[in-house]
Design an enzyme around this catalytic site. Structure first.
Site, PDB file in Angstrom:
ATOM      1  N   ASP A 169     -39.914 -29.774 -12.038  1.00 28.85           N
ATOM      2  CA  ASP A 169     -41.293 -29.995 -12.511  1.00 28.85           C
ATOM      3  C   ASP A 169     -41.977 -28.653 -12.808  1.00 28.85           C
ATOM      4  O   ASP A 169     -43.146 -28.451 -12.472  1.00 28.85           O
ATOM      5  CB  ASP A 169     -42.109 -30.820 -11.511  1.00 28.85           C
ATOM      6  CG  ASP A 169     -43.413 -31.336 -12.114  1.00 28.85           C
ATOM      7  OD1 ASP A 169     -43.594 -31.200 -13.347  1.00 28.85           O
ATOM      8  OD2 ASP A 169     -44.245 -31.860 -11.361  1.00 28.85           O
ATOM      9  N   HIS A 224     -49.100 -22.491 -15.349  1.00 24.58           N
ATOM     10  CA  HIS A 224     -50.456 -22.200 -15.829  1.00 24.58           C
ATOM     11  C   HIS A 224     -50.699 -20.726 -15.515  1.00 24.58           C
ATOM     12  O   HIS A 224     -50.098 -20.191 -14.583  1.00 24.58           O
ATOM     13  CB  HIS A 224     -51.492 -23.050 -15.089  1.00 24.58           C
ATOM     14  CG  HIS A 224     -51.303 -24.531 -15.239  1.00 24.58           C
ATOM     15  ND1 HIS A 224     -51.659 -25.224 -16.374  1.00 24.58           N
ATOM     16  CD2 HIS A 224     -50.769 -25.452 -14.401  1.00 24.58           C
ATOM     17  CE1 HIS A 224     -51.379 -26.510 -16.221  1.00 24.58           C
ATOM     18  NE2 HIS A 224     -50.821 -26.677 -15.034  1.00 24.58           N
ATOM     19  N   PHE A 266     -42.463 -26.880 -20.827  1.00 20.11           N
ATOM     20  CA  PHE A 266     -42.395 -25.558 -21.455  1.00 20.11           C
ATOM     21  C   PHE A 266     -43.536 -25.320 -22.457  1.00 20.11           C
ATOM     22  O   PHE A 266     -43.561 -24.324 -23.147  1.00 20.11           O
ATOM     23  CB  PHE A 266     -41.017 -25.312 -22.079  1.00 20.11           C
ATOM     24  CG  PHE A 266     -39.946 -24.954 -21.063  1.00 20.11           C
ATOM     25  CD1 PHE A 266     -40.270 -24.682 -19.741  1.00 20.11           C
ATOM     26  CD2 PHE A 266     -38.606 -24.882 -21.435  1.00 20.11           C
ATOM     27  CE1 PHE A 266     -39.284 -24.339 -18.807  1.00 20.11           C
ATOM     28  CE2 PHE A 266     -37.615 -24.532 -20.511  1.00 20.11           C
ATOM     29  CZ  PHE A 266     -37.962 -24.268 -19.196  1.00 20.11           C
ATOM     30  N   ARG A 267     -44.459 -26.266 -22.559  1.00 22.05           N
ATOM     31  CA  ARG A 267     -45.783 -26.039 -23.178  1.00 22.05           C
ATOM     32  C   ARG A 267     -45.810 -25.810 -24.678  1.00 22.05           C
ATOM     33  O   ARG A 267     -46.889 -25.592 -25.233  1.00 22.05           O
ATOM     34  CB  ARG A 267     -46.495 -24.848 -22.517  1.00 22.05           C
ATOM     35  CG  ARG A 267     -46.557 -24.860 -21.006  1.00 22.05           C
ATOM     36  CD  ARG A 267     -47.379 -26.013 -20.527  1.00 22.05           C
ATOM     37  NE  ARG A 267     -47.694 -25.936 -19.097  1.00 22.05           N
ATOM     38  CZ  ARG A 267     -47.947 -26.997 -18.348  1.00 22.05           C
ATOM     39  NH1 ARG A 267     -47.921 -28.202 -18.857  1.00 22.05           N
ATOM     40  NH2 ARG A 267     -48.235 -26.871 -17.081  1.00 22.05           N
TER      41      ARG A 267
HETATM   42  O1  DOR Z   1     -48.790 -30.794 -11.450  1.00 16.49           O
HETATM   43  C1  DOR Z   1     -48.430 -31.223 -12.520  1.00 16.49           C
HETATM   44  N1  DOR Z   1     -48.493 -30.482 -13.632  1.00 16.49           N
HETATM   45  N2  DOR Z   1     -47.997 -32.497 -12.609  1.00 16.49           N
HETATM   46  C2  DOR Z   1     -47.778 -33.088 -13.797  1.00 16.49           C
HETATM   47  O2  DOR Z   1     -47.471 -34.246 -13.801  1.00 16.49           O
HETATM   48  C3  DOR Z   1     -47.999 -32.362 -15.049  1.00 16.49           C
HETATM   49  C4  DOR Z   1     -47.863 -30.924 -14.829  1.00 16.49           C
HETATM   50  C5  DOR Z   1     -48.343 -30.109 -15.996  1.00 16.49           C
HETATM   51  O3  DOR Z   1     -47.928 -30.378 -17.123  1.00 16.49           O
HETATM   52  O4  DOR Z   1     -49.120 -29.164 -15.784  1.00 16.49           O
END
Ligand code: DOR
Length: 442
Positions: free
Chosen positions: A306, A310, A65-66
């Site tokens: 997961d 972005h 969640f950044r």
């Molecule tokens: O694709 C991915 N993005 N795999 C990860 O392990 C981390 C994640 C991310 O935090 O962007």
């Protein structure tokens, strides 16, 4: 005097540990007070849910969640809004934030940020590093700590532990489950030359190949076996890893994502380009079929999204500058219910993999089942609803989903957290009152 309830759910099919039953549910003080026939008029609020199915709240144990540090992609408010809209009642968030979540202070900061802003309940992984390895046992019972996270291969962010001595220390220090991103860093580095100067994104699974995953997974199985430590192998993507994991020790659990169960190369890269890029990668249909076979054979313990958002602008950069990761918390339930409707897994498998197993694996006693005394977390679904997933339904700040345009059967219509409805028919309800999950002490 007859029993009174805060909320009575009437007439739905209810998924209890004995299977689907037709029953009313009475909720009091945020907990399930009664399952059975409940006299009309006994609830302060009553809902007629005929035609719907009440499942235990879905727990997504892998999201990014950044917050803090990359709130332009997501934050705890928008990420948990996406969870609530998608029928997810609790999440466990990863430590590759800025700063990394690798200390008591950074963990407490995240817990404080969630209060009053999160729509669903939350826990946070503590990131393991070579530097904090010896402190982890002292920190793992801190409020809100769901487990320890290890990146054996580097992905988004700076967290990485591939040194054997540091890994041995981490596995020997403490008890809480260690969730591991298992790709072999040495092999990833050696093969990066394949894509470094620019390449089609379809090269992503060639660079980060099956061998990179299996080297790390076999190392992880060995660590788990020798240490006896509760170990969780995140997002398994390949046939060979699943073959190795068939002989895993009992202390080891296994995750797959809806993306890897649904998308496949080359189609995903042809259609979505860099928006299909994630780590570990989407592979071809042979691997996807092997994940389903492993799921049906009981090798898979849970499903995690997961969710790794972005922005469109970031993802649109030429490969390999484009970052890896795609959102998934909001599409988890509809995508998986569509698989249930297609006969790829049973509803009882879905409940086990999305709710009761995650609760048990991470020590969330009182969650993950519809049983008297349990927390009233519900994912209420219309198994027959046909809908098309679209970007304009997405609450994540990134505003896109790899499943845009996908027609599904099965849709979450109500999300309830601790007896409060937080989503009804695609709309968020009320204010964010999600709480830190009280994990069982270890
Ligand atoms: O694709 C991915 N993005 N795999 C990860 O392990 C981390 C994640 C991310 O935090 O962007």
């Amino acid at each position: 005097m007859a029993d009174r309830y805060d909320w009575v759910l009437r007439g739905a099919a209810v998924f209890t540990p004995k299977g689907l039953v037709s029953a009313d549910i009475g909720v009091s003080g945020g907990r399930i007070a009664k399952i059975g026939d409940i006299r009309p008029g006994s609830g302060a609020v009553e809902d007629n849910l005929a035609g719907l199915t009440v499942l235990p709240g879905v727990i997504d144990t892998q999201v990014h969640f950044r917050e803090p540090g990359a709130e332009h992609k997501e934050d705890l408010a928008t990420g948990t809004a996406a969870a609530a809209k998608g029928g997810v009642t609790a999440i466990c968030d990863m430590p590759n934030t800025k700063p990394n979540t690798t200390s008591p202070e950074t963990l407490a900061d995240k817990v404080a940020r969630g209060k009053g802003r999160a729509w669903v309940d939350f826990g946070f992984y503590m990131g393991a590093t070579a530097e904090n390895a010896e402190d982890l046992a002292a920190w793992e019972n801190l409020p809100g700590c769901c487990g320890i996270k290890v990146f054996m291969g580097s992905s988004t962010g700076t967290l990485l532990v591939d040194d054997q001595a540091a890994l041995e220390t981490i596995f020997a220090t403490g008890k809480r489950r260690i969730a591991v991103h298992a790709e072999d860093e040495t092999r990833l580095k050696a093969r990066y030359a394949l894509v470094a100067d620019g390449a089609p994104v379809s090269m992503h699974p060639v660079w980060r190949d099956e061998e990179a995953a299996t080297i790390a997974v076999s190392r992880l199985i060995d660590l788990a076996r020798r240490s006896g430590r509760a170990t969780h192998c995140l997002h398994v993507t390949s046939a060979a890893e699943m073959e190795l994991l068939r002989d895993r020790p009992a202390n080891m659990t296994v995750e797959v994502t809806p993306q890897h169960l649904t998308l496949a190369a080359p189609d995903a890269y042809d259609r979505l380009g860099t928006f299909a890029q994630m780590n570990p990668p989407i592979r071809d249909a042979r691997h996807r079929d092997a994940l389903w076979a492993a799921l049906r054979d009981g090798v898979v313990s849970c499903i995690g999204s997961d969710h790794a958002p972005h922005t469109r602008e970031e993802k649109a950069q030429p490969y390999p500058k484009s970052p890896s990761g795609m959102p998934g918390v909001q599409t988890y339930v509809p995508v998986m219910l569509d698989h249930v409707n297609a006969g790829r897994l049973g509803l009882s498998d879905f409940v086990r993999l999305s709710s009761s197993n995650p609760a048990e694996m991470f020590g969330m006693t009182g969650r993950g089942r519809i049983e008297e005394g349990y927390r009233a977390d519900f994912t209420i679904v219309d198994m027959g609803a046909e809908r098309t997933i679209s970007d304009d339904w997405i609450a994540s700040r990134c505003g896109w989903t790899p499943f845009h345009g996908t027609r599904v059967t099965g849709w979450p219509v109500i999300t309830a957290v601790g007896g409060r409805v937080v989503m009804r028919e695609d709309a968020l309800i009320g204010t964010p009152k999600g709480e830190p999950i009280a994990f069982d002490p270890v």
